[in-house]
Design an enzyme around this catalytic site. Structure first.
Site, PDB file in Angstrom:
ATOM      1  N   HIS A  77       0.842  -1.200   0.000  1.00 29.79           N
ATOM      2  CA  HIS A  77       0.000   0.000   0.000  1.00 29.79           C
ATOM      3  C   HIS A  77       0.876   1.248   0.000  1.00 29.79           C
ATOM      4  O   HIS A  77       1.958   1.276   0.593  1.00 29.79           O
ATOM      5  CB  HIS A  77      -0.992   0.000   1.168  1.00 29.79           C
ATOM      6  CG  HIS A  77      -0.396   0.015   2.536  1.00 29.79           C
ATOM      7  ND1 HIS A  77      -0.008   1.174   3.172  1.00 29.79           N
ATOM      8  CD2 HIS A  77      -0.140  -0.984   3.427  1.00 29.79           C
ATOM      9  CE1 HIS A  77       0.448   0.894   4.391  1.00 29.79           C
ATOM     10  NE2 HIS A  77       0.392  -0.407   4.564  1.00 29.79           N
ATOM     11  N   ASP A  79       0.103   4.440   1.138  1.00 29.82           N
ATOM     12  CA  ASP A  79      -0.058   5.446   2.186  1.00 29.82           C
ATOM     13  C   ASP A  79       0.675   5.056   3.460  1.00 29.82           C
ATOM     14  O   ASP A  79       1.079   3.904   3.651  1.00 29.82           O
ATOM     15  CB  ASP A  79      -1.532   5.688   2.487  1.00 29.82           C
ATOM     16  CG  ASP A  79      -2.249   4.414   2.937  1.00 29.82           C
ATOM     17  OD1 ASP A  79      -1.957   3.333   2.394  1.00 29.82           O
ATOM     18  OD2 ASP A  79      -3.117   4.502   3.829  1.00 29.82           O
ATOM     19  N   ASP A 116       6.233   1.066   7.238  1.00 33.19           N
ATOM     20  CA  ASP A 116       4.931   0.427   7.049  1.00 33.19           C
ATOM     21  C   ASP A 116       4.161   1.279   6.045  1.00 33.19           C
ATOM     22  O   ASP A 116       3.630   2.318   6.402  1.00 33.19           O
ATOM     23  CB  ASP A 116       4.199   0.360   8.394  1.00 33.19           C
ATOM     24  CG  ASP A 116       2.754  -0.099   8.283  1.00 33.19           C
ATOM     25  OD1 ASP A 116       2.379  -0.654   7.230  1.00 33.19           O
ATOM     26  OD2 ASP A 116       1.988   0.145   9.235  1.00 33.19           O
ATOM     27  N   GLU A 146      -4.840   2.277   2.746  1.00 35.08           N
ATOM     28  CA  GLU A 146      -4.867   1.070   3.578  1.00 35.08           C
ATOM     29  C   GLU A 146      -5.023   1.439   5.051  1.00 35.08           C
ATOM     30  O   GLU A 146      -5.750   0.775   5.799  1.00 35.08           O
ATOM     31  CB  GLU A 146      -3.582   0.268   3.353  1.00 35.08           C
ATOM     32  CG  GLU A 146      -3.583  -1.119   3.993  1.00 35.08           C
ATOM     33  CD  GLU A 146      -2.987  -1.149   5.404  1.00 35.08           C
ATOM     34  OE1 GLU A 146      -3.014  -2.219   6.039  1.00 35.08           O
ATOM     35  OE2 GLU A 146      -2.509  -0.091   5.869  1.00 35.08           O
ATOM     36  N   ASP A 170       4.005  -6.669   3.628  1.00 31.86           N
ATOM     37  CA  ASP A 170       3.529  -5.714   4.622  1.00 31.86           C
ATOM     38  C   ASP A 170       3.521  -6.280   6.038  1.00 31.86           C
ATOM     39  O   ASP A 170       2.708  -5.866   6.864  1.00 31.86           O
ATOM     40  CB  ASP A 170       2.122  -5.232   4.238  1.00 31.86           C
ATOM     41  CG  ASP A 170       1.663  -4.047   5.057  1.00 31.86           C
ATOM     42  OD1 ASP A 170       2.513  -3.353   5.633  1.00 31.86           O
ATOM     43  OD2 ASP A 170       0.438  -3.814   5.123  1.00 31.86           O
TER      44      ASP A 170
END
Length: 485
Positions: A77, A79, A116, A146, A170
């Protein structure tokens, strides 16, 4: 500017990660980073698609000799969670992150790092630029939003994907392979509060509780970290001998973050100021007697407020508010019966509590592996919200990823990781909302595995990534792609 001793090997993944830290990418504002990746794809002559939600897929042709191999998706992801300490001047919509290295860990100066899931995004970008990587046909999937509820995955146009295998990058523990994740459900609740005039002779003061670690409401929920919303309300509730009237309350920032700070503006008598200071110190010492060491920096700030509103929450609704927050659950609710005690099956995070101009706003969310187990907790939360006359709506509702220990892809990843580490690698599920569950609901024919380097303190200003784990993580990604012929 890169910090001194910024890692240079593996070159491609570290360079791409640095570029990502210089591009603002809060949830809902991913266009700039998406354009950055599209520009990279265009420079390599790669096809790409963006769906109506804003998710991006970049198509990478197979290496020579892999043309007939099944297509593999690599998913991340775009963001990041945007949290900073109160003393840090930083605008996440415009400012690059300021990186630093401490004791083998890469972190940002008093803000989240965005490892992350930035390190996974960087790995996917490195697949494009590192000519030593050999691989099947690839679909590099970059989702949006996300961190605010897996929005991008939920709205993904799955027709953009043909892959039957997927590497999700992730997770946050090198040396562990993940094969399951929690689902999620969340509430947004509001109600008006009656107001009245402040009592004559009182003055506005802000009680600010800070210094808690906060963190990820999934992977850290079992650590018993202090929730600033719960602690501040506990403090107010216990002050039965000191009169006060609540003007406002503000705590927490997002449904997936354990609240690390909370503040309330109250009207009090100046003559009681010393007694309030004593009560604050008593509360702090009480909390330190049982909170984990990570919360030892807890502290109070007490300051007068000159521009506070003259209206306060009525005495009746003040009691209702305190009782409501005291009653709402927070923390691990049940643990997995077959795994170590750090694997939570069901949890709840009382994430956001705000009172502003007579309006109460609450966000609370829960995580689960088995949706059937959530019924009692949902009923409890809904009963409490209804009893206190709040109007609520669902803001999160996504499936989990049930562990499949017979997955060929998972067991292949385990074997390859053990070749790198030289020791046994654990297969685990994670009590966090990876996008794998949603993506599998859209493409149930996919075999999925998740992996990543070691990241600690995600969703908090203490977020940091262990530098020594990035190279073996990247090697595992390369070896997986090479093996999927």
């Amino acid at each position: 500017m890169k910090p001194s001793q910024y890692p240079t090997s593996p070159e491609h993944i570290w360079e791409h990660f640095y570029q990502l830290t210089q591009i603002p990418r809060p949830s809902g504002q991913e266009q700039q980073v998406r354009d950055h990746i599209i520009a990279l794809a265009d420079s390599k002559g790669l096809q790409h698609k963006v769906d109506a939600a804003g998710n991006l897929v970049v198509y990478v042709p197979a290496s020579q000799g892999y043309e007939n191999a099944p297509t593999v998706a690599i998913q991340n992801h775009l963001d990041m969670v945007t949290v900073k300490t109160g003393d840090k001047a930083h605008d996440f919509t415009t400012d690059p992150l300021q990186l630093e290295i401490v004791d083998g860990w890469l972190r940002a100066d008093r803000t989240t790092l965005g490892a992350d899931n930035g390190i996974g995004v960087a790995a996917a970008m490195a697949v494009i630029t590192d000519e030593t990587v050999v691989h099947p046909p690839l679909e590099l999937l970059f989702t949006i939003e996300e961190e605010t509820g897996l929005v991008g995955a939920s709205e993904l146009d799955a027709s953009m994907l043909s892959a039957t295998k997927m590497l999700n990058l992730d997770t946050e523990d090198w040396g562990e392979i993940y094969l399951g994740c929690a689902g999620g459900y969340g509430y947004d609740a509001t109600r008006p509060l009656a107001t009245e005039a402040a009592k004559a002779g009182t003055r506005a003061y802000r009680f600010h509780l800070k210094g808690l670690q906060g963190g990820h409401s999934g992977v850290q929920i079992h650590e018993q970290l202090g929730n600033a919303n719960k602690l501040l309300v506990e403090f107010l509730t216990s002050q039965t001998e000191l009169p006060y009237q609540i003007v406002s309350f503000r705590g927490g920032i997002a449904h997936n973050v354990i609240a690390r700070e909370a503040s309330t503006v109250v009207m009090i008598n100046d003559s009681d100021l010393d007694a309030w200071k004593n009560a604050m110190e008593d509360a702090k010492q009480r909390w330190l007697s049982y909170l984990p060491a990570a919360d030892n920096a807890i502290e109070w700030i007490l300051e007068s407020v000159d521009d506070a509103k003259s209206d306060v929450v009525s005495a009746q609704d003040t009691q209702a508010f305190l009782q409501l927050i005291s009653a709402l659950p927070h923390g691990a609710q049940s643990y997995n019966l077959n795994e170590p005690a750090d694997l939570v099956d069901l949890s709840c995070n009382l994430a956001v509590v705000n009172i502003k101009e007579g309006q109460l706003h609450i966000q609370t969310s829960l995580r689960f592996f088995n949706n059937q187990q959530t019924l009692g907790l949902k009923q409890q939360i809904e009963a409490i919200l209804n009893a206190f006359q709040l109007e609520s709506k669902c803001i999160l509702d996504y499936p989990g990823w049930n562990p499949n220990f017979d997955s060929p892809l998972v067991n292949q990843a385990k074997a390859l990781a053990e070749e790198i580490t030289g020791e046994e690698v654990a297969l685990k599920a994670i009590h966090a909302g990876l996008e794998c569950g949603i993506l599998l609901s859209k493409k149930p024919d996919m075999d999925v595995v998740s992996m990543g380097p070691t990241i600690r303190g995600a969703h908090s200003p203490t977020e940091r990534m262990e530098i020594s784990t990035v190279e073996p993580f990247w090697l595992l990604v390369k070896n997986m792609l090479k093996a999927l012929k």
